[in-house]
Design a protein around this motif. Sequence first.
Motif, short mmCIF file in Angstrom:
data_model
loop_
_atom_site.label_atom_id
_atom_site.label_comp_id
_atom_site.label_asym_id
_atom_site.label_seq_id
_atom_site.Cartn_x
_atom_site.Cartn_y
_atom_site.Cartn_z
N UNK A 55 0.84 -1.20 0.00
CA UNK A 55 0.00 0.00 0.00
C UNK A 55 0.87 1.25 0.00
N UNK A 56 1.89 1.25 0.84
CA UNK A 56 2.78 2.41 0.93
C UNK A 56 3.55 2.62 -0.37
N UNK A 57 4.01 1.53 -0.98
CA UNK A 57 4.76 1.63 -2.23
C UNK A 57 3.87 2.21 -3.34
N UNK A 58 2.64 1.74 -3.41
CA UNK A 58 1.70 2.24 -4.42
C UNK A 58 1.35 3.70 -4.15
N UNK A 59 1.18 4.02 -2.87
CA UNK A 59 0.88 5.42 -2.53
C UNK A 59 2.03 6.34 -2.94
N UNK A 60 3.24 5.96 -2.63
CA UNK A 60 4.40 6.80 -2.98
C UNK A 60 4.46 7.04 -4.49
N UNK A 61 4.20 6.00 -5.26
CA UNK A 61 4.23 6.10 -6.72
C UNK A 61 3.16 7.07 -7.21
N UNK A 62 1.94 6.90 -6.74
CA UNK A 62 0.84 7.75 -7.18
C UNK A 62 1.01 9.19 -6.69
N UNK A 63 1.55 9.34 -5.49
CA UNK A 63 1.78 10.69 -4.96
C UNK A 63 2.79 11.45 -5.82
N UNK A 64 3.88 10.79 -6.18
CA UNK A 64 4.91 11.41 -7.03
C UNK A 64 4.35 11.75 -8.41
N UNK A 65 3.53 10.86 -8.97
CA UNK A 65 2.93 11.11 -10.28
C UNK A 65 1.97 12.30 -10.23
N UNK A 66 1.18 12.37 -9.17
CA UNK A 66 0.23 13.48 -9.03
C UNK A 66 0.96 14.81 -8.87
N UNK A 67 2.03 14.78 -8.08
CA UNK A 67 2.80 16.00 -7.87
C UNK A 67 3.41 16.50 -9.19
#
Length: 219
Positions: free
Chosen positions: A57-69
């Motif tokens: 969950x954390x790995x997926x969140x980090x990926x999506x957070x970076x993409x959104x930013x």
Amino acid sequence: MKNIKIAIGIALVVLGFTSCKDEKQEKAQKTVENYVIYVDSVKNVAAADLKDNWKSVEAEYDKRSQEAQAALADIKDNAAATEKVNASKIKYEEFKNEVTAQFAPPAPSPKQQLRDALFGAGKIGDDMSFNWVNAQNIHSVYQQFVHTVENNKDRYSREDWDEIKLMYEALDSRKNTVEKEGLSAEDNRKIAGLKVKFAPMYTVNRMGAKSEENKDAKN
């Protein structure tokens, strides 16, 4: 005629550029929306169901957070999108704190904390097994025990001293076994010195702790 063809060509290039730009912005908006949806979906899952998969969950969140930013740079007038991203970041961090708090092991009892300090974390549990103590390490075990008591003697309560005595006697019992396994004369001598140091320290401070408790009880 030639000028008309040039004008049409320029118009097509502009339209193509605008179309690419709009497509890029649309893709960026979708990336932001997907990030927001992901955070909301994670928050709707029970913490207990996330325990085994929390790293994923954390790995997926980090990926999506970076993409959104990164996507914010492709959105014109991105104030609303930025606000969405920041709000979802706060939501996720709050949820993460709740989840990790639930996953954290319970704090050890005061008695276990004392045992951990005397022997090392997790060395002595409720079973009071000293099987890990052997002829090679018993001197260092006594050394840590006595020095820890010496350094903290003014902080211990009467109950602490009772627990210390219980642990000391259990360690002594283990020493009787270890001696038969080949405890060196040098280590035996050093342990005897530590025992001589411990005995009066225990007696004096145990009495002092009891006197303090009696005084507090009267007050």
